[in-house]
Design a protein around this motif. Structure first.
Motif, PDB file in Angstrom:
ATOM      1  N   TYR A 291     -23.249 -12.958 -56.266  1.00 37.08           N
ATOM      2  CA  TYR A 291     -24.597 -12.399 -56.694  1.00 37.08           C
ATOM      3  C   TYR A 291     -26.262 -12.169 -55.911  1.00 37.08           C
ATOM      4  O   TYR A 291     -26.348 -11.968 -55.937  1.00 37.08           O
ATOM      5  N   GLN A 292     -26.631 -13.541 -55.222  1.00 33.88           N
ATOM      6  CA  GLN A 292     -27.821 -13.482 -54.401  1.00 33.88           C
ATOM      7  C   GLN A 292     -27.383 -12.834 -53.593  1.00 33.88           C
ATOM      8  O   GLN A 292     -28.405 -11.718 -53.417  1.00 33.88           O
ATOM      9  N   THR A 295     -28.112  -9.780 -54.637  1.00 32.47           N
ATOM     10  CA  THR A 295     -29.996  -8.730 -55.644  1.00 32.47           C
ATOM     11  C   THR A 295     -30.747  -8.737 -54.249  1.00 32.47           C
ATOM     12  O   THR A 295     -31.337  -7.990 -54.276  1.00 32.47           O
ATOM     13  N   ASN A 298     -30.127  -5.489 -52.847  1.00 35.98           N
ATOM     14  CA  ASN A 298     -31.140  -5.036 -53.634  1.00 35.98           C
ATOM     15  C   ASN A 298     -32.268  -4.118 -53.710  1.00 35.98           C
ATOM     16  O   ASN A 298     -32.970  -3.391 -53.315  1.00 35.98           O
ATOM     17  N   LYS A 299     -33.197  -5.407 -53.227  1.00 41.34           N
ATOM     18  CA  LYS A 299     -34.524  -5.710 -53.205  1.00 41.34           C
ATOM     19  C   LYS A 299     -35.215  -5.157 -51.560  1.00 41.34           C
ATOM     20  O   LYS A 299     -36.008  -4.521 -51.919  1.00 41.34           O
TER      21      LYS A 299
END
Length: 539
Positions: A291-292, A295, A298-299
């Protein structure tokens, strides 16, 4: 039929993976990992492994996506909850075994599969407890797999797939007999996959002996002839690397790059220091959760962060076409990793820059990388503080001119007119610039970086574990080195032949080549050629 727009958008983006025949579950797992396009070995191997019943030999270098090439089809085809080990993957080192296990776990998606790494150095009691449970895939090193076979704590008679990864490295490390012993403990109906960067005779012999009908796929070795990648190195001490990194980021108009470190600890440390200094940075390594990871990526892809610090393993699967820079904060241990790193910039017709920090201790490794990869890496000076300030001033002037052109400053016109009533325009602008950019343009935030110079003309003394008792002569030794390492005999100097060993002296650059070549050959566990120990001074 209910249509899921989210899944449809993923299928569209991962179209080339879908064309290989992968399921929706696999595509979703690939999307979570950040993959977008298959690598050449994946394009060739996946369709064969999904459709055919033949075995496979794949020749491809490190860092080309081999794990996904064999892992995705295996995950697709094996069943859940069979209560038997279905797959055995052999790897030469525990680091690679752990890495493969982690990657397979990230690729299994929603499929309920239990994947266990087993290797020397880990508690065998812990492994015994794991193997008593339902295990679908075992990823192990040859020595520890044999331990479990002898203990009868692991049966390979029902496996459907056997994978030999980095087969040539297993050969180099003396595991060939162990590998054959393990293969003899498996059933004949399994499918076998062998992956190797090179194909020495011993590897091909195993293929002919244990693989009756097989497909052979080969990927050409990646070349460093990317015309759009400018390759530079800076000579810098270890303590000054971070400040050098900050200068490189600051002097660029729009820095958007990957910073490679060798360890997870370094990644966390550098990422944290960058954030503390006010940079939009993130860190990525193997301990980051899925999940990290998603994230963070994506950033980075949306440019909400412009610096991503990562290990080689964590950066696999990242396909971003408009990076301006790749920075080797630490030199990679393998030249192929250097190729893989710098190949991430200079894509899609855009120019890119690959920068490598080199300490005096690492200079020999840089020469080795240049020699093996035939790369042209030029030396440059680290940007001076004055140059960085000048670059920032140019950017500020450009930004202000764009603001003036936008003609959206009406709210401030009255205030400007009031200031102009009793002040000179130059003084007003100077005061505003000082108020807004004083800290940024002061230069006080930069530490001094010491100039260092590396001895590029040095030589290395090498110890050779062959001497007169092995019928070795000066001519034979020089011929052997020349033939195996492709080094001219004129570069081999000060040859001394003793009863059981010998010495030679060669340039630094050639020493790294020789050590790399001869680590594959040895007497017992020791390579034939090693770096000679320095004489201890007597006191």
């Amino acid at each position: 039929i209910e249509v899921n727009p989210f899944v449809d958008s993923i299928m569209e983006k991962l179209g080339k993976f879908k064309e290989l025949g992968l399921s929706e579950n696999a595509l979703l797992a690939l999307k979570r990992r950040g993959f977008e396009e298959p690598t050449p070995i994946q394009q060739k191997a996946i369709p064969i492994l999904l459709k055919d019943k033949s075995d496979l030999i794949g020749q491809a270098q490190t860092g080309t996506g081999k794990t996904a090439a064999f892992g995705l089809p295996i995950i697709e085809r094996i069943k859940e909850k069979t209560k038997k080990i279905q797959v055995l993957i052999l790897a030469p080192t525990r680091e690679l075994a752990i890495q493969i296990s982690e990657e397979l776990n990230s690729l299994k998606g929603n499929k309920k599969l239990h994947i266990v790494p087993i290797y020397g150095g880990q508690s065998i009691e812990l492994q015994l407890r794991s193997l008593k449970k339902v295990v679908d895939i075992v990823v192990g090193t040859p020595g520890r797999v044999i331990d479990h076979i002898k203990r009868k704590s692991m049966s390979l008679k029902d496996i459907s797939y056997l994978v030999l990864d980095e087969a040539d490295e297993m050969l180099n490390m003396g595991f060939l007999e162990d590998v054959e012993l393990i293969m003899n403990a498996t059933n004949k109906q399994k499918r076998t996959m062998l992956f190797s960067a090179t194909m020495p005779k011993e590897i091909l012999r195993i293929a002919k002996k244990y693989m009756e009908k097989y497909e052979f796929v080969a990927i050409k070795k990646e070349q460093l002839t990317a015309n759009l990648t400018d390759q530079i190195y800076f000579e810098v001490s270890t303590s000054d690397k971070f400040d050098a990194l900050c200068r490189i980021i600051d002097i660029e108009h729009e820095f958007y790059g990957l910073v490679f470190c060798r360890t997870k600890v370094d990644v966390d440390k550098i990422g944290r220091r960058l954030v503390d200094r006010g940079y939009d940075a993130d860190a990525l390594h193997g301990d980051i959760s899925q999940y990290q990871r998603e994230t963070i990526l994506n950033k980075f892809k949306r440019k909400r962060t412009n610096v991503l610090v990562a290990t080689d393993v964590a950066a696999r699967g990242i396909d971003i076409i408009d990076l301006t820079h790749v920075i080797n904060f630490s030199l990679p241990q393998d030249p192929e990793y250097y190729v893989h790193r710098i190949g991430r910039t200079g894509r899609a017709g855009k120019e890119g820059t690959a920068i490598t920090f080199v300490t005096p201790e690492e200079y020999r490794s840089l020469l080795f990388i240049q020699r093996i990869t035939k790369a042209k890496i030029r030396k440059e000076k680290i940007p001076k503080v004055k140059d960085i300030i000048d670059s920032k001033k140019k950017r500020i002037k450009t930004q202000l001119k764009n603001i003036i052109k936008s003609d959206k400053n009406g709210d401030y016109i009255n205030m400007a007119q009031e200031l102009l009533e009793d002040q000179e325009p130059e003084n007003i602008i100077a005061a505003l610039l000082k108020h807004s950019y004083q800290d940024e343009l002061s230069g006080k935030g930069y530490s001094e970086i010491k100039d260092i110079s590396v001895d590029k003309t040095g030589t290395a003394r090498l110890f050779v574990a062959l001497g007169k008792s092995d019928a070795m002569t000066r001519k034979k030794l020089v011929t052997m080195i020349k033939k195996k390492a492709n080094i001219e005999d004129s570069r081999i100097d000060d040859v001394k032949i003793f009863d059981k060993f010998s010495f030679i002296t060669v340039p630094f650059e050639d020493a790294e080549i020789i050590l790399h070549i001869f680590k594959k050959e040895g007497k017992g566990k020791r390579p034939i050629v090693v770096r000679a120990k320095k004489k201890q001074s007597k006191r």
